[in-house]
Motif scaffolding. Structure first.
Motif, PDB file in Angstrom:
ATOM      1  N   ALA A   1       4.002  15.193  -9.412  1.00 49.79           N
ATOM      2  CA  ALA A   1       4.059  14.245  -8.294  1.00 49.79           C
ATOM      3  C   ALA A   1       3.725  14.937  -6.975  1.00 49.79           C
ATOM      4  CB  ALA A   1       5.435  13.593  -8.234  1.00 49.79           C
ATOM      5  N   LEU A   2       4.226  16.155  -6.775  1.00 49.20           N
ATOM      6  CA  LEU A   2       3.919  16.906  -5.559  1.00 49.20           C
ATOM      7  C   LEU A   2       2.434  17.242  -5.502  1.00 49.20           C
ATOM      8  CD1 LEU A   2       6.991  19.333  -5.390  1.00 49.20           C
ATOM      9  CD2 LEU A   2       6.563  17.314  -3.948  1.00 49.20           C
ATOM     10  N   GLU A   3       1.865  17.600  -6.639  1.00 48.67           N
ATOM     11  CA  GLU A   3       0.436  17.919  -6.698  1.00 48.67           C
ATOM     12  C   GLU A   3      -0.415  16.702  -6.329  1.00 48.67           C
ATOM     13  OE1 GLU A   3      -2.729  19.903  -9.801  1.00 48.67           O
ATOM     14  OE2 GLU A   3      -1.203  18.544 -10.586  1.00 48.67           O
ATOM     15  N   GLU A   4       0.065  15.521  -6.665  1.00 47.40           N
ATOM     16  CA  GLU A   4      -0.694  14.294  -6.414  1.00 47.40           C
ATOM     17  C   GLU A   4      -0.552  13.780  -4.984  1.00 47.40           C
ATOM     18  OE1 GLU A   4       0.832  11.789  -9.523  1.00 47.40           O
ATOM     19  OE2 GLU A   4      -0.567  12.625 -11.009  1.00 47.40           O
ATOM     20  N   THR A   5       0.355  14.375  -4.187  1.00 49.24           N
ATOM     21  CA  THR A   5       0.462  13.958  -2.786  1.00 49.24           C
ATOM     22  C   THR A   5      -0.737  14.513  -2.031  1.00 49.24           C
ATOM     23  OG1 THR A   5       1.799  15.867  -2.126  1.00 49.24           O
ATOM     24  CG2 THR A   5       2.985  13.875  -2.794  1.00 49.24           C
ATOM     25  N   GLY A   6      -1.106  13.809  -0.991  1.00 43.75           N
ATOM     26  CA  GLY A   6      -2.240  14.239  -0.179  1.00 43.75           C
ATOM     27  C   GLY A   6      -1.872  14.357   1.279  1.00 43.75           C
ATOM     28  N   HIS A   7      -2.798  14.856   2.036  1.00 44.15           N
ATOM     29  CA  HIS A   7      -2.611  15.048   3.475  1.00 44.15           C
ATOM     30  C   HIS A   7      -2.198  13.730   4.126  1.00 44.15           C
ATOM     31  CE1 HIS A   7      -4.443  15.833   7.638  1.00 44.15           C
ATOM     32  NE2 HIS A   7      -3.307  16.485   7.555  1.00 44.15           N
ATOM     33  N   GLY A   8      -1.084  13.744   4.841  1.00 39.70           N
ATOM     34  CA  GLY A   8      -0.584  12.558   5.516  1.00 39.70           C
ATOM     35  C   GLY A   8       0.430  11.765   4.719  1.00 39.70           C
ATOM     36  N   ASP A   9       0.570  12.047   3.421  1.00 41.72           N
ATOM     37  CA  ASP A   9       1.589  11.371   2.620  1.00 41.72           C
ATOM     38  C   ASP A   9       2.980  11.816   3.068  1.00 41.72           C
ATOM     39  OD1 ASP A   9      -0.384  10.128   1.164  1.00 41.72           O
ATOM     40  OD2 ASP A   9      -0.093  11.323  -0.646  1.00 41.72           O
ATOM     41  N   HIS A  10       3.960  10.983   2.813  1.00 38.57           N
ATOM     42  CA  HIS A  10       5.344  11.298   3.156  1.00 38.57           C
ATOM     43  C   HIS A  10       6.104  11.675   1.891  1.00 38.57           C
ATOM     44  CE1 HIS A  10       5.219   8.518   6.935  1.00 38.57           C
ATOM     45  NE2 HIS A  10       4.312   9.463   6.953  1.00 38.57           N
ATOM     46  N   ILE A  11       7.003  12.657   2.022  1.00 32.40           N
ATOM     47  CA  ILE A  11       7.930  13.001   0.946  1.00 32.40           C
ATOM     48  C   ILE A  11       9.332  12.833   1.520  1.00 32.40           C
ATOM     49  CG2 ILE A  11       8.781  14.783  -0.622  1.00 32.40           C
ATOM     50  CD1 ILE A  11       5.977  16.067  -0.490  1.00 32.40           C
ATOM     51  N   ALA A  12      10.107  11.932   0.911  1.00 30.95           N
ATOM     52  CA  ALA A  12      11.482  11.673   1.340  1.00 30.95           C
ATOM     53  C   ALA A  12      12.429  12.225   0.283  1.00 30.95           C
ATOM     54  CB  ALA A  12      11.714  10.178   1.527  1.00 30.95           C
ATOM     55  N   ILE A  13      13.281  13.158   0.676  1.00 30.51           N
ATOM     56  CA  ILE A  13      14.299  13.717  -0.218  1.00 30.51           C
ATOM     57  C   ILE A  13      15.575  12.944   0.093  1.00 30.51           C
ATOM     58  CG2 ILE A  13      15.650  15.768  -0.805  1.00 30.51           C
ATOM     59  CD1 ILE A  13      12.397  16.447   0.745  1.00 30.51           C
ATOM     60  N   VAL A  14      16.109  12.247  -0.912  1.00 30.06           N
ATOM     61  CA  VAL A  14      17.235  11.349  -0.662  1.00 30.06           C
ATOM     62  C   VAL A  14      18.353  11.564  -1.673  1.00 30.06           C
ATOM     63  CG1 VAL A  14      15.761   9.607   0.429  1.00 30.06           C
ATOM     64  CG2 VAL A  14      16.203   9.458  -2.015  1.00 30.06           C
ATOM     65  N   ASP A  15      19.581  11.275  -1.231  1.00 30.47           N
ATOM     66  CA  ASP A  15      20.738  11.368  -2.122  1.00 30.47           C
ATOM     67  C   ASP A  15      20.792  10.120  -3.004  1.00 30.47           C
ATOM     68  OD1 ASP A  15      22.313   9.274  -0.745  1.00 30.47           O
ATOM     69  OD2 ASP A  15      22.543  10.745   0.855  1.00 30.47           O
ATOM     70  N   PRO A  16      21.613  10.131  -4.061  1.00 35.68           N
ATOM     71  CA  PRO A  16      21.625   9.013  -5.004  1.00 35.68           C
ATOM     72  C   PRO A  16      22.060   7.674  -4.408  1.00 35.68           C
ATOM     73  CG  PRO A  16      23.079  10.778  -5.775  1.00 35.68           C
ATOM     74  CD  PRO A  16      22.518  11.202  -4.459  1.00 35.68           C
ATOM     75  N   SER A  17      22.783   7.685  -3.288  1.00 38.73           N
ATOM     76  CA  SER A  17      23.236   6.431  -2.698  1.00 38.73           C
ATOM     77  C   SER A  17      22.200   5.798  -1.770  1.00 38.73           C
ATOM     78  CB  SER A  17      24.547   6.648  -1.931  1.00 38.73           C
ATOM     79  OG  SER A  17      24.319   7.472  -0.810  1.00 38.73           O
TER      80      SER A  17
ATOM     81  N   SER B   1      19.222   3.737  -0.416  1.00 41.74           N
ATOM     82  CA  SER B   1      18.616   2.481  -0.864  1.00 41.74           C
ATOM     83  C   SER B   1      17.089   2.606  -0.849  1.00 41.74           C
ATOM     84  CB  SER B   1      19.077   1.340   0.044  1.00 41.74           C
ATOM     85  OG  SER B   1      18.509   0.131  -0.383  1.00 41.74           O
ATOM     86  N   ILE B   2      16.529   3.019  -1.985  1.00 39.62           N
ATOM     87  CA  ILE B   2      15.083   3.201  -2.111  1.00 39.62           C
ATOM     88  C   ILE B   2      14.430   1.829  -2.258  1.00 39.62           C
ATOM     89  CG2 ILE B   2      13.236   4.185  -3.533  1.00 39.62           C
ATOM     90  CD1 ILE B   2      15.218   6.411  -4.321  1.00 39.62           C
ATOM     91  N   PRO B   3      13.366   1.580  -1.504  1.00 41.01           N
ATOM     92  CA  PRO B   3      12.707   0.274  -1.579  1.00 41.01           C
ATOM     93  C   PRO B   3      12.145  -0.019  -2.974  1.00 41.01           C
ATOM     94  CG  PRO B   3      11.871   1.551   0.269  1.00 41.01           C
ATOM     95  CD  PRO B   3      12.727   2.463  -0.539  1.00 41.01           C
ATOM     96  N   GLU B   4      12.177  -1.277  -3.336  1.00 42.70           N
ATOM     97  CA  GLU B   4      11.635  -1.708  -4.622  1.00 42.70           C
ATOM     98  C   GLU B   4      10.141  -1.378  -4.689  1.00 42.70           C
ATOM     99  OE1 GLU B   4      11.033  -5.880  -6.987  1.00 42.70           O
ATOM    100  OE2 GLU B   4      12.792  -5.670  -5.696  1.00 42.70           O
TER     101      GLU B   4
ATOM    102  N   ASN C   1       9.726   1.834   5.740  1.00 36.73           N
ATOM    103  CA  ASN C   1       8.728   0.953   6.326  1.00 36.73           C
ATOM    104  C   ASN C   1       7.609   0.681   5.324  1.00 36.73           C
ATOM    105  OD1 ASN C   1       6.384   0.053   7.737  1.00 36.73           O
ATOM    106  ND2 ASN C   1       7.237   0.856   9.633  1.00 36.73           N
ATOM    107  N   PRO C   2       7.319  -0.607   5.021  1.00 38.84           N
ATOM    108  CA  PRO C   2       6.274  -0.916   4.030  1.00 38.84           C
ATOM    109  C   PRO C   2       4.903  -0.399   4.435  1.00 38.84           C
ATOM    110  CG  PRO C   2       7.292  -2.944   4.872  1.00 38.84           C
ATOM    111  CD  PRO C   2       7.963  -1.793   5.547  1.00 38.84           C
ATOM    112  N   VAL C   3       4.619  -0.324   5.733  1.00 42.21           N
ATOM    113  CA  VAL C   3       3.330   0.221   6.169  1.00 42.21           C
ATOM    114  C   VAL C   3       3.262   1.707   5.853  1.00 42.21           C
ATOM    115  CG1 VAL C   3       1.847   0.643   8.163  1.00 42.21           C
ATOM    116  CG2 VAL C   3       3.067  -1.528   7.957  1.00 42.21           C
ATOM    117  N   GLU C   4       4.353   2.419   6.127  1.00 40.53           N
ATOM    118  CA  GLU C   4       4.395   3.846   5.820  1.00 40.53           C
ATOM    119  C   GLU C   4       4.316   4.076   4.315  1.00 40.53           C
ATOM    120  OE1 GLU C   4       4.194   6.205   8.021  1.00 40.53           O
ATOM    121  OE2 GLU C   4       4.392   4.868   9.725  1.00 40.53           O
ATOM    122  N   ARG C   5       5.006   3.227   3.528  1.00 39.98           N
ATOM    123  CA  ARG C   5       4.953   3.383   2.073  1.00 39.98           C
ATOM    124  C   ARG C   5       3.545   3.166   1.557  1.00 39.98           C
ATOM    125  NH1 ARG C   5       9.016   0.044   1.607  1.00 39.98           N
ATOM    126  NH2 ARG C   5       7.975  -1.281   0.096  1.00 39.98           N
TER     127      ARG C   5
END
Length: 151
Positions: free
Chosen positions: A18-34, A36-39, A120-124
């Motif tokens: 998954a990290l290899e497939e990210t590209g320039h400008g993509d966002h990586i969010a490191i989040v705890d289990p609680s 609320s990750i968007p659907e 943000n859906p635009v950022e996603r």
């Protein structure tokens, strides 16, 4: 599978891909289990128990934008001192510049909160990869923007 030399033990093959497939400008969010990750978001699990350790392991592998800039979720008022803050500060040291955002924009003078930016859906649409950790500490969330690998 034995750990690869220099790669955090919590980063498995699925996360590496998954990290290899990210590209320039993509966002990586490191989040705890609680968190609320968007659907419909891209989610990969980190196999360790610390969001700070996950962030440090990912930073060792992925170039980041904005001169070593890391965005962190600020604990709510009255939650200090906070373990997640200490762990992030220790993991990042002086090498990275950080900004702390409240959870919601209504609590921040800038009008932008961590959830507002990361969910943000635009950022996603710009491909946010959510890395879910097993961290049990509240507010153990961070975000980085992938930089250019040629630099």
């Amino acid at each position: 599978m034995p750990p690869l030399k220099g790669i955090d033990r919590g980063i498995n093959g699925v996360l590496l891909k998954a990290l290899e497939e990210t590209g320039h400008g993509d966002h990586i969010a490191i989040v705890d289990p609680s968190y609320s990750i968007p659907e419909g978001a891209r989610i990969v699990d980190y196999q360790g128990n610390s969001s700070a350790r996950a962030l440090k392991g990912i930073l060792a592998l992925v170039p980041i934008e904005d001169e070593s800039h890391v965005l962190l979720m600020m604990p709510d008022t009255g939650q200090h001192p906070h373990e997640a803050v200490s762990e992030f500060e220790e993991a990042l040291g002086d090498e990275y510049e950080t900004d702390w955002l409240t959870r919601y924009g209504k609590d921040n003078p800038s009008g932008v909160g961590f959830y507002d930016l990361v969910n943000n859906p635009v950022e996603r649409a710009q491909n946010t990869l959510f890395v879910r950790t097993r961290d049990e500490k509240a507010f153990a969330c961070a975000m980085i923007v992938v930089g250019n690998s040629q630099s």
